[in-house]
Design a protein around this motif. Structure first.
Motif, mmCIF file in Angstrom:
data_model
loop_
_atom_site.group_PDB
_atom_site.id
_atom_site.type_symbol
_atom_site.label_atom_id
_atom_site.label_comp_id
_atom_site.label_asym_id
_atom_site.label_seq_id
_atom_site.Cartn_x
_atom_site.Cartn_y
_atom_site.Cartn_z
ATOM 1 N N ARG A 96 5.714 23.138 8.811
ATOM 2 C CA ARG A 96 6.243 22.179 7.860
ATOM 3 C C ARG A 96 7.328 21.262 8.418
ATOM 4 O O ARG A 96 7.533 20.173 7.928
ATOM 5 C CB ARG A 96 6.817 22.911 6.650
ATOM 6 C CG ARG A 96 6.939 21.984 5.481
ATOM 7 C CD ARG A 96 7.290 22.709 4.231
ATOM 8 N NE ARG A 96 7.299 21.815 3.114
ATOM 9 C CZ ARG A 96 8.297 20.988 2.833
ATOM 10 N NH1 ARG A 96 9.346 20.964 3.590
ATOM 11 N NH2 ARG A 96 8.223 20.192 1.800
ATOM 12 N N MET A 97 8.053 21.726 9.414
ATOM 13 C CA MET A 97 9.256 20.998 9.758
ATOM 14 C C MET A 97 9.131 20.123 10.992
ATOM 15 O O MET A 97 10.047 19.410 11.308
ATOM 16 C CB MET A 97 10.417 21.963 9.999
ATOM 17 C CG MET A 97 10.660 22.945 8.892
ATOM 18 S SD MET A 97 10.863 22.156 7.324
ATOM 19 C CE MET A 97 12.136 21.035 7.715
ATOM 20 N N LEU A 98 8.025 20.211 11.699
ATOM 21 C CA LEU A 98 7.993 19.482 12.968
ATOM 22 C C LEU A 98 7.093 18.256 12.873
ATOM 23 O O LEU A 98 6.048 18.312 12.243
ATOM 24 C CB LEU A 98 7.457 20.387 14.079
ATOM 25 C CG LEU A 98 8.288 21.618 14.388
ATOM 26 C CD1 LEU A 98 7.637 22.386 15.516
ATOM 27 C CD2 LEU A 98 9.676 21.201 14.815
ATOM 28 N N PRO A 99 7.458 17.165 13.534
ATOM 29 C CA PRO A 99 6.530 16.046 13.631
ATOM 30 C C PRO A 99 5.394 16.408 14.574
ATOM 31 O O PRO A 99 5.481 17.362 15.343
ATOM 32 C CB PRO A 99 7.392 14.920 14.230
ATOM 33 C CG PRO A 99 8.508 15.608 14.899
ATOM 34 C CD PRO A 99 8.747 16.900 14.200
ATOM 35 N N HIS A 100 4.334 15.619 14.495
ATOM 36 C CA HIS A 100 3.107 15.978 15.195
ATOM 37 C C HIS A 100 3.308 16.167 16.691
ATOM 38 O O HIS A 100 2.809 17.112 17.296
ATOM 39 C CB HIS A 100 2.066 14.895 14.942
ATOM 40 C CG HIS A 100 0.687 15.342 15.256
ATOM 41 N ND1 HIS A 100 -0.081 16.088 14.386
ATOM 42 C CD2 HIS A 100 -0.058 15.192 16.351
ATOM 43 C CE1 HIS A 100 -1.229 16.346 14.941
ATOM 44 N NE2 HIS A 100 -1.261 15.816 16.137
ATOM 45 N N GLU A 122 0.850 -1.185 0.000
ATOM 46 C CA GLU A 122 0.000 0.000 0.000
ATOM 47 C C GLU A 122 0.883 1.232 0.000
ATOM 48 O O GLU A 122 1.528 1.508 0.988
ATOM 49 C CB GLU A 122 -0.863 -0.040 1.267
ATOM 50 C CG GLU A 122 -2.192 0.651 1.174
ATOM 51 C CD GLU A 122 -2.966 0.419 -0.083
ATOM 52 O OE1 GLU A 122 -3.635 -0.604 -0.165
ATOM 53 O OE2 GLU A 122 -2.885 1.266 -0.985
ATOM 54 N N VAL A 123 0.936 1.918 -1.133
ATOM 55 C CA VAL A 123 1.748 3.131 -1.157
ATOM 56 C C VAL A 123 0.840 4.298 -0.816
ATOM 57 O O VAL A 123 0.162 4.838 -1.663
ATOM 58 C CB VAL A 123 2.365 3.334 -2.545
ATOM 59 C CG1 VAL A 123 3.261 4.539 -2.539
ATOM 60 C CG2 VAL A 123 3.141 2.111 -2.941
ATOM 61 N N THR A 124 0.791 4.619 0.426
ATOM 62 C CA THR A 124 -0.142 5.668 0.837
ATOM 63 C C THR A 124 0.608 6.970 1.060
ATOM 64 O O THR A 124 1.812 6.990 1.172
ATOM 65 C CB THR A 124 -0.849 5.294 2.137
ATOM 66 O OG1 THR A 124 0.142 4.839 3.042
ATOM 67 C CG2 THR A 124 -1.873 4.226 1.892
ATOM 68 N N SER A 125 -0.141 8.004 1.133
ATOM 69 C CA SER A 125 0.492 9.294 1.392
ATOM 70 C C SER A 125 0.966 9.321 2.831
ATOM 71 O O SER A 125 0.365 8.718 3.709
ATOM 72 C CB SER A 125 -0.504 10.419 1.156
ATOM 73 O OG SER A 125 -1.482 10.381 2.152
ATOM 74 N N ILE A 126 2.070 10.016 3.049
ATOM 75 C CA ILE A 126 2.625 10.002 4.395
ATOM 76 C C ILE A 126 2.007 11.077 5.271
ATOM 77 O O ILE A 126 2.242 11.121 6.450
ATOM 78 C CB ILE A 126 4.141 10.240 4.357
ATOM 79 C CG1 ILE A 126 4.464 11.200 3.216
ATOM 80 C CG2 ILE A 126 4.878 8.967 4.183
ATOM 81 C CD1 ILE A 126 5.854 11.697 3.252
ATOM 82 N N ASP A 127 1.214 11.947 4.683
ATOM 83 C CA ASP A 127 0.660 13.005 5.519
ATOM 84 C C ASP A 127 -0.359 12.449 6.478
ATOM 85 O O ASP A 127 -1.085 11.527 6.149
ATOM 86 C CB ASP A 127 -0.059 14.040 4.644
ATOM 87 C CG ASP A 127 0.930 14.782 3.807
ATOM 88 O OD1 ASP A 127 0.548 15.193 2.716
ATOM 89 O OD2 ASP A 127 2.068 14.923 4.263
ATOM 90 N N SER A 128 -0.443 13.039 7.641
ATOM 91 C CA SER A 128 -1.516 12.623 8.542
ATOM 92 C C SER A 128 -2.803 13.223 8.010
ATOM 93 O O SER A 128 -2.804 14.283 7.408
ATOM 94 C CB SER A 128 -1.227 13.105 9.945
ATOM 95 O OG SER A 128 -0.876 14.463 9.940
ATOM 96 N N PHE A 180 -1.268 23.782 12.894
ATOM 97 C CA PHE A 180 -0.629 22.477 12.799
ATOM 98 C C PHE A 180 -0.433 22.040 11.360
ATOM 99 O O PHE A 180 0.564 21.439 11.011
ATOM 100 C CB PHE A 180 -1.496 21.428 13.518
ATOM 101 C CG PHE A 180 -1.143 21.260 14.961
ATOM 102 C CD1 PHE A 180 -1.257 22.312 15.838
ATOM 103 C CD2 PHE A 180 -0.685 20.061 15.437
ATOM 104 C CE1 PHE A 180 -0.926 22.167 17.166
ATOM 105 C CE2 PHE A 180 -0.354 19.899 16.775
ATOM 106 C CZ PHE A 180 -0.469 20.951 17.636
ATOM 107 N N SER A 181 -1.437 22.306 10.551
ATOM 108 C CA SER A 181 -1.319 21.862 9.164
ATOM 109 C C SER A 181 -2.282 22.675 8.335
ATOM 110 O O SER A 181 -3.299 23.140 8.838
ATOM 111 C CB SER A 181 -1.681 20.381 9.083
ATOM 112 O OG SER A 181 -2.129 20.073 7.790
ATOM 113 N N GLN A 236 12.865 11.830 19.946
ATOM 114 C CA GLN A 236 13.099 12.309 18.585
ATOM 115 C C GLN A 236 12.583 13.722 18.410
ATOM 116 O O GLN A 236 13.236 14.563 17.796
ATOM 117 C CB GLN A 236 12.403 11.398 17.585
ATOM 118 C CG GLN A 236 13.215 10.197 17.245
ATOM 119 C CD GLN A 236 12.485 9.250 16.338
ATOM 120 O OE1 GLN A 236 11.273 9.321 16.202
ATOM 121 N NE2 GLN A 236 13.219 8.370 15.726
ATOM 122 N N SER A 237 11.382 13.967 18.952
ATOM 123 C CA SER A 237 10.826 15.321 18.838
ATOM 124 C C SER A 237 11.757 16.320 19.489
ATOM 125 O O SER A 237 12.030 17.385 18.943
ATOM 126 C CB SER A 237 9.467 15.400 19.508
ATOM 127 O OG SER A 237 8.603 14.460 18.982
#
Lengths: 361, 71, 492
Positions: free
Chosen positions: C37-41, A11-17, A59-60, C76-77
């Protein structure tokens, strides 16, 4: 060859949450807010809430937000506001002009110091709240509770709509695709309730229905109670794995929001969230809406009543229920005195009624 | 004082590793450290050349490639 | 120019010194962009929690927040936050427990970004001039796509395949940048040839491609003293562009002179449009506004989000539709069968050229090309430097809608597993070994030093291999371990 034989590679899924949709339900009972005014005014609270909203959006860029007001007798969308119905079209150009002017009104001078999306949400929320308060009548001020269930339902519908829109953009056969309830939903939804008033017992059933729907869709319901006693919200948070915070210091609303409520469903897998020790699990009866400790339960549909319903008929499913021996006191039968027989060989235990003796452990 | 040596860690099957050791035995200019049966640390600038030599060795063993090209 | 142009923003940022970050974080738009863009959740959650705290908190308190099974993520964070100079952690000492707090510049800027206010103008001063009606979202999208495709065409055509695109390529400046960045090379016969890095660039996702080019631009022009451009300023200008609204005009006169000098390059890349007759306003295109989004933002997810939110929004601001013309590059058009045959319903010469890199195309129709994947074609691609994963993710990203539909119906993966596995196998035939570059640590004088250092590297996630008996371990990064050893030595 181990390197190839890994099923996850298929499954090549997108890595974005997935995008996260935050719905905020603000309890706008005017009476309760007036009582709180000395410590935290409604305007300050809204500002704090907006900062929280901005944090969520930061956050996004796929994150979305919705704000709903639970007013005394209705639930109202604060953001996004419903589309104004198109004015009567006399000429084809008429409607267009109105949109343009509305647009230029809203965005006549966007500030270079504010991220444009934040500015838009802020102006929308403030103007909606103002019009909501302006429409409040004197009679409304008597109420001490709010239409929480309506607001919850609105929020859930929005989350559902967003999920469907996202999942159907990939495949056009959203109906035919098998519904997989264990798969992660395309949109992570979350509801945050800011409550200032007591729970309305007559609202118990609709509220719990909304809570169960949320639990089924993996939508967490978080609550921050600034004032008032909100038993149903405690249960809601408990059922949906949400966070319940009772704010002893309403001025610190921003801290409560930014510290306690900022972890969303994804972060909650890693972060320990504040929980409420004791949850008031009392329910309200279906016939009057009174909160009861003990009551009668229909054995078919599990509805709860505080007293046996008339004609012994369950109000929800209509089954005729028999009350059984409720209230009957057990009759006391005088005990016959048994003569103790002395057994020569064997333990001196009493004769029991059965022919076979009690088996030894 | 501990040392930190820049290099490339190579992990592979024991058979491949023995070929690498063999390639290195000519001039001893590839391997920095032989770690265990499946790992060696190799000089960073020699990795490409090592890969080339390894491929050459392996090609010698491959069956003739049969590209049918049929539809 | 550095020997190894860092193609990734994360690597680029990691190399910057702390003073650069102090300057960068003065602008709220930069702090906002880096946060996004640069940080993990998990790191983002930590930052938000600490944002409004007046005093530093101890590391122990931070540990208490996190569930035990998420300890690794937390470490890691923390190391990423430290690497980006967002937090500072006090050195371990015997008197005080270690404390952590946000760097003041970052804290101030992010707070400003969230609450609005200040007079930094870092979100772009809008222009008060009237927008010419022909400049609307589809126009900007077309413009950006044309400019970008020109760049890609130029890179692809250097492979040796004839591209049927227009003769006008990208600007001379862009061509020189691509050569300087070693995406294409001057061959001995005078022509241009593509390099391995060029291939990686071609097969990247659109968002990553844009950043690759921008980072090259930063490297080449920023380090060239003659151009008068400061890489820090260029970077914050880019982050500011990322926060602009699509479809709105911004004032060029409000920019500093250095930034105005950057505009021509940005126009060449297609990030900005400046109308001919009104040079005092500029429009960001979608390439600019999605700079801080995740990888897929130029694709389906944004389409779905816009579809869901469009009906609820009154004004068509930041999330406009991708436009009818968005079909070509965005919608998938490649069908792969289980017999390795490939069909691409596209007329884009660019896409055909890219497919030709790893597939043998043998038929061409007005609206479709057909070919097949074979050992020879894949191995040829591998020899050029393309990896199996790149090929697979390219195929998955451009898979035709029909494939998605069938996959959803039958509950199977989108690409046929046989084909996916076989591509990997063909690559593996060439790669019998796995390489990890890094540093071998050895010659530890006593066990305790070794164990502590090894444990530290494991905690920050850089440990690759260890052998306690021989007191050696291999790690893929060494800066933090060096710092750790230094502080240990000082503490003794």
């Amino acid at each position: 060859m181990d390197a190839v034989d890994v099923s996850e590679h298929y499954e090549v899924t997108s890595i974005d949450s997935p995008p996260s949709l935050l719905s905020i339900v603000i309890d706008t009972n005017p009476r309760a807010w007036a009582a709180l005014d000395s410590r935290l005014s409604l305007a300050q609270a809204i500002s704090n809430i907006l900062v929280f909203v901005n944090a969520h959006l930061a956050f996004s860029n796929t994150n979305q937000v919705a704000v709903i007001a639970a007013h005394v007798n209705r639930a109202v969308w604060l953001y996004p506001t419903a589309q104004k119905p198109a004015a009567a079209k006399d000429n084809s150009g008429d409607v267009q002009m109105q949109d343009v002017s509305a647009e230029t009104n809203n965005s006549s001078s966007p500030s270079a110091n504010k991220y444009p999306q934040f500015a838009q949400i802020e102006s929308s929320v403030f103007s909606s709240i103002q019009s909501l308060m302006a429409e409040t009548t004197i009679q409304d001020l008597d109420q001490v509770t709010t239409q929480l269930s309506g607001a919850l339902t609105l929020a859930l519908c929005r989350i559902n709509k967003a999920s469907q829109a996202l999942s159907s953009s990939d495949t056009t056969l959203s109906n035919a695709a098998p519904v997989n309830s264990t798969a992660p939903p395309p949109v992570k939804g979350r509801i945050v309730v800011i409550s200032v008033s007591d729970s309305e017992p007559s609202q118990y059933i609709p509220t719990m229905n909304a809570v169960f729907a949320a639990a089924h869709n993996q939508v967490a319901i978080d609550t921050i109670a600034l004032a008032g006693d909100s038993t149903f919200l405690q249960q809601a948070c408990f059922n949906t794995n949400g966070i319940f915070l009772k704010a002893s210091n309403p001025q610190g609303l921003l801290t409560y929001l930014m510290f306690g409520l900022i972890p969303d469903t994804e972060a909650r897998e890693s972060i320990i969230t504040p929980t409420h020790d004791t949850v008031d699990f009392r329910t309200a009866c279906f016939c009057h809406g009174k909160v009861v400790d003990t009551g009668f339960v229909c054995s078919v549909c599990l509805s709860i009543f505080c007293e046996p319903p008339e004609n012994a008929e369950c109000l929800t499913c209509g089954t005729v229920l028999a009350l059984g021996n409720y209230g009957a006191k057990p009759a006391v039968v005088p005990r016959k005195k048994k003569k103790k027989k002395k057994i020569v060989n064997g333990s001196g235990r009493e004769e029991t009624g059965s022919a076979t003796g009690t088996p030894k452990p | 004082m501990p040392r930190a040596i820049r290099g490339v860690l190579i992990e592979c099957d024991p058979s491949i590793k023995s070929i690498i050791v063999n390639i290195d035995s000519v001039n001893h200019d590839f391997i920095i450290e032989d770690l265990d049966e499946e790992r060696v640390v190799v000089k960073e600038n020699m990795v490409q050349l090592l890969k080339q030599k390894l491929e050459d060795r392996l090609k010698e063993n491959l069956p003739p490639v049969d590209e049918s090209g049929s539809e | 120019m550095s020997n190894n142009p860092s193609l990734h923003l994360a690597e680029y940022l990691e190399r910057l010194p702390g003073t650069t970050f102090k300057k960068l974080y003065q602008q709220p738009s930069t702090a906002f962009a880096i946060f996004r863009r640069m940080l993990p959740h998990l790191a983002k959650t930590f930052v938000m929690r600490m944002l409004f705290m007046p005093h530093p908190m101890t590391l122990n308190d931070l540990d208490v927040w996190v569930k035990p099974e998420a300890k690794r993520k937390k470490d890691q964070s923390l190391s990423i936050l430290r690497g980006l100079h967002i937090v500072q952690i006090s050195a371990p000492s015997k008197e005080k427990p270690q404390e952590i707090q946000l760097m003041s510049n970052f804290k101030r800027s992010l707070r400003l970004a969230l609450t609005g206010g200040g007079n930094h103008n870092s979100f772009g001063v809008p222009s008060s001039l009237l927008i010419p009606p022909e400049i609307d979202l589809p126009f900007l999208d077309r413009y950006a796509r044309k400019k970008w495709e020109d760049v890609l065409h130029f890179v692809v055509s250097s492979v040796g395949y004839k591209s049927v695109g227009d003769g006008s390529g990208p600007n001379k400046g862009v061509k020189e940048l691509l050569i300087a960045g070693r995406l294409v090379d001057r061959r001995p016969n005078g022509g241009l040839g593509i390099t391995q890095a060029g291939f990686t660039f071609l097969l990247q996702e659109a968002n990553a491609q844009v950043w690759t080019l921008l980072l090259l631009w930063l490297d080449v022009l920023g380090n060239n003293k003659g151009s008068g451009l400061d890489p820090v300023d260029m970077l914050s200008f880019l982050f500011m562009l990322a926060s602009l609204e699509l479809g709105r005009a911004y004032d060029t006169n409000a920019l500093t002179e250095e930034r105005r000098n950057m505009l021509p390059s940005l126009v060449d890349f297609g990030l900005i449009y400046i109308p001919q007759h009104k040079r005092s306003m500029f429009f960001p295109t979608r390439l600019a506004t999605t700079l801080t989004s995740g990888g897929n933002s130029l694709r389906t997810i944004s389409e779905g989000v816009t579809a869901a939110t469009q009906s609820a929004q009154t004004s068509q601001q930041s999330l406009g539709p991708l436009g009818g013309g968005g079909g070509e590059q965005q919608a998938g058009s490649v069908v792969i069968e289980t017999n390795y045959r490939l069909y691409a319903y596209t007329q884009s010469a660019l896409q055909i050229a890219v497919l030709a890199l790893f597939a043998k195309l043998n038929m061409r129709f007005p609206d479709m090309v057909a070919g097949r994947l074979s050992r020879a074609s894949i191995r040829q691609a591998i020899n050029f430097g393309i990896t199996a994963d790149q090929i697979i993710s390219y195929l998955a990203a451009h898979a035709h809608e029909q494939m998605h539909r069938t996959a959803a119906l039958t509950n199977k993966p989108v690409l046929p597993p046989t084909v996916v596995d076989q591509i990997r196998l063909w690559q593996l035939e060439n790669e019998r070994m796995k390489t990890t570059s890094g540093f071998l640590f050895r010659d530890f004088t006593d066990d305790k030093d070794y164990l502590d250092t090894a444990r530290f590297s494991e905690e920050i996630g850089v440990l690759v291999w260890r052998n306690d008996h021989a007191r050696m371990f291999f790690a893929n990064k060494h800066e933090q371990i060096k710092d750790f050893l230094k502080t240990r030595k000082r503490a003794e």
